[in-house]
Design a protein around this motif. Structure first.
Motif, PDB file in Angstrom:
ATOM      1  N   ASP A   1      -6.679   0.993   0.699  1.00  0.00           N
ATOM      2  CA  ASP A   1      -5.316   0.743   0.685  1.00  0.00           C
ATOM      3  C   ASP A   1      -4.627   1.287  -0.753  1.00  0.00           C
ATOM      4  OD1 ASP A   1      -5.443  -0.611   3.189  1.00  0.00           O
ATOM      5  OD2 ASP A   1      -6.161  -2.592   2.256  1.00  0.00           O
ATOM      6  N   GLY A   2      -5.297   1.334  -1.644  1.00  0.00           N
ATOM      7  CA  GLY A   2      -4.693   1.682  -2.873  1.00  0.00           C
ATOM      8  C   GLY A   2      -4.151   2.989  -2.990  1.00  0.00           C
ATOM      9  N   PRO A   3      -5.040   4.045  -2.531  1.00  0.00           N
ATOM     10  CA  PRO A   3      -4.397   5.426  -2.503  1.00  0.00           C
ATOM     11  C   PRO A   3      -3.305   5.696  -1.401  1.00  0.00           C
ATOM     12  CG  PRO A   3      -6.856   5.415  -2.130  1.00  0.00           C
ATOM     13  CD  PRO A   3      -6.442   4.136  -2.555  1.00  0.00           C
ATOM     14  N   ALA A   4      -3.665   4.870  -0.496  1.00  0.00           N
ATOM     15  CA  ALA A   4      -2.665   5.035   0.709  1.00  0.00           C
ATOM     16  C   ALA A   4      -1.373   4.563   0.673  1.00  0.00           C
ATOM     17  CB  ALA A   4      -3.247   4.656   2.086  1.00  0.00           C
ATOM     18  N   GLY A   5      -1.582   3.045  -0.271  1.00  0.00           N
ATOM     19  CA  GLY A   5      -0.287   2.328  -0.282  1.00  0.00           C
ATOM     20  C   GLY A   5      -0.002   1.398   0.938  1.00  0.00           C
ATOM     21  N   SER A   6      -1.228   1.260   1.607  1.00  0.00           N
ATOM     22  CA  SER A   6      -0.978   0.610   2.932  1.00  0.00           C
ATOM     23  C   SER A   6      -1.208  -0.978   2.649  1.00  0.00           C
ATOM     24  CB  SER A   6      -2.143   1.280   3.888  1.00  0.00           C
ATOM     25  OG  SER A   6      -3.382   0.920   3.262  1.00  0.00           O
ATOM     26  N   SER A   7      -0.825  -1.477   4.046  1.00  0.00           N
ATOM     27  CA  SER A   7      -0.944  -2.942   4.120  1.00  0.00           C
ATOM     28  C   SER A   7      -2.362  -3.262   4.327  1.00  0.00           C
ATOM     29  CB  SER A   7      -0.130  -3.570   5.151  1.00  0.00           C
ATOM     30  OG  SER A   7       1.227  -3.425   4.890  1.00  0.00           O
TER      31      SER A   7
ATOM     32  N   GLY B   1     -13.663   2.127   6.951  1.00  0.00           N
ATOM     33  CA  GLY B   1     -12.735   3.350   7.540  1.00  0.00           C
ATOM     34  C   GLY B   1     -12.004   3.682   6.356  1.00  0.00           C
ATOM     35  N   TRP B   2     -11.215   4.743   6.518  1.00  0.00           N
ATOM     36  CA  TRP B   2     -10.575   5.410   5.532  1.00  0.00           C
ATOM     37  C   TRP B   2      -9.255   6.056   6.279  1.00  0.00           C
ATOM     38  CZ3 TRP B   2     -11.111   5.043   0.511  1.00  0.00           C
ATOM     39  CH2 TRP B   2     -10.273   5.868  -0.405  1.00  0.00           C
ATOM     40  N   ILE B   3      -7.928   6.035   5.569  1.00  0.00           N
ATOM     41  CA  ILE B   3      -6.820   6.634   6.078  1.00  0.00           C
ATOM     42  C   ILE B   3      -6.941   8.258   5.666  1.00  0.00           C
ATOM     43  CG2 ILE B   3      -4.454   6.725   5.968  1.00  0.00           C
ATOM     44  CD1 ILE B   3      -4.347   3.585   5.275  1.00  0.00           C
ATOM     45  N   VAL B   4      -6.670   9.050   6.751  1.00  0.00           N
ATOM     46  CA  VAL B   4      -6.707  10.346   6.631  1.00  0.00           C
ATOM     47  C   VAL B   4      -5.626  10.989   5.684  1.00  0.00           C
ATOM     48  CG1 VAL B   4      -5.075  11.041   8.661  1.00  0.00           C
ATOM     49  CG2 VAL B   4      -6.990  12.855   7.642  1.00  0.00           C
ATOM     50  N   THR B   5      -5.830  11.765   4.641  1.00  0.00           N
ATOM     51  CA  THR B   5      -5.021  12.384   3.793  1.00  0.00           C
ATOM     52  C   THR B   5      -4.898  11.770   2.538  1.00  0.00           C
ATOM     53  OG1 THR B   5      -2.491  11.884   4.354  1.00  0.00           O
ATOM     54  CG2 THR B   5      -3.787  13.565   5.401  1.00  0.00           C
ATOM     55  N   ALA B   6      -5.411  10.284   2.622  1.00  0.00           N
ATOM     56  CA  ALA B   6      -5.231   9.373   1.399  1.00  0.00           C
ATOM     57  C   ALA B   6      -6.153   9.979   0.091  1.00  0.00           C
ATOM     58  CB  ALA B   6      -5.465   7.889   1.767  1.00  0.00           C
TER      59      ALA B   6
END
Length: 281
Positions: free
Chosen positions: A122-128, A276-281
């Motif tokens: 969430d930190g590097p992606a800036g996601s909720s 899990g992880w958000i791709v490109t983050a």
């Protein structure tokens, strides 16, 4: 020309309650000589029709705008299974009302400013946080989407092995959009907020994708190729759903490039196999 073995690219703007007014939007495309081509935008008014589409045979790499996991802190505090597949099975067995009740109780027990448990991504992606059940209800998106991805038999790299020809990655269009627009808003489901400024922002973002100026596409050596009709359709969809699906497709294209250049996990870093992880983050 692309190799015959190159998979299609999918980008999915997901909703946990699809309808005629707000369907799930799926961008379908491919890479051809450094160009990211948009072939179609498909709409699904039910979760069942979307599930059937994903279960169909074929080769693709897809970016899906929904969380693929819950935070380890949340899972361990609740005493749920810490094996990802077992955790998802437990989660799928709850009703949405039960999810809301359990997560609200978790938040109520925590101090102001630290109510939600975040995943490392969430930190590097800036996601909720993926446990959020309102604005946006990503907890319900996970609840509706991930069990169906598992049932469709697709592979979720680092989480779940399935059909090696169908690769599903967690994507987040806001991450790519912010790299071009900063904090400027480009979409709204609220008609009153579908302003000329947001239309200009969508056009700016589309222009950057077409000119290869978005940092992600620059890194992959790609630029988006659209017809005039496609460009107008993406700009005119004030909800941003069509554009978000294309942004997810672009993230899938980056992941495919990573895979083709030897990255063992489609560009994903070493990550917690529960979260899990958000791709490109």
């Amino acid at each position: 020309m692309p190799e015959p073995t190159d998979p299609l690219l999918l980008g999915c703007d997901f909703t946990s309650a699809p309808s005629r007014r707000k369907p799930i939007t799926l961008a379908v495309g491919r890479v051809d000589r450094g160009r990211l081509l948009l072939q179609a935008l498909e709409r699904f008014e039910t979760l069942e029709s979307w599930s059937e589409r994903l279960a169909a045979p074929g080769a693709w790499v897809g970016g899906f705008d929904l969380p693929f996991g819950l935070s380890r802190e949340l899972v361990t505090t609740l005493g749920w299974p810490t094996d990802w597949r077992a955790c998802m099975a437990h989660y799928a067995g709850l009703s949405r009302a039960e999810v809301r009740e359990v997560f609200a109780a978790f938040c109520d027990a925590r101090p102001v400013g630290g109510k939600f448990a975040h995943r490392a991504t969430d930190g590097p992606a800036g996601s909720s946080p993926s446990m959020k059940w309102v604005n946006p209800p990503v907890a319900f998106m996970l609840h509706a989407g991930v069990p169906r991805l598992i049932k469709a038999g697709v592979s979720l790299p680092g989480l779940c092995e399935g059909d090696p020809a169908r690769i599903a990655l967690e994507a987040y269009p806001g991450l790519l959009a912010r790299s071009v627009l900063g904090t400027a808003s480009y979409k709204s489901d609220d008609k009153a907020r579908q302003t000329p400024d947001r239309l200009i922002a969508r056009r700016t973002l589309i222009n950057a994708l077409e000119n290869g100026q978005a940092p992600l596409l620059q890194a992959a050596g790609l630029r988006l190729k659209l017809t005039h009709a496609q460009r107008d359709a993406l700009a005119d969809d004030a909800s941003g759903d069509s554009l978000d699906a294309v942004l997810c497709m672009a993230q899938a294209a980056w992941a495919l490039r990573q895979h083709q250049t030897g990255h063992p996990l489609w560009g994903l870093p070493d990550f917690d196999p529960l979260e899990g992880w958000i791709v490109t983050a």
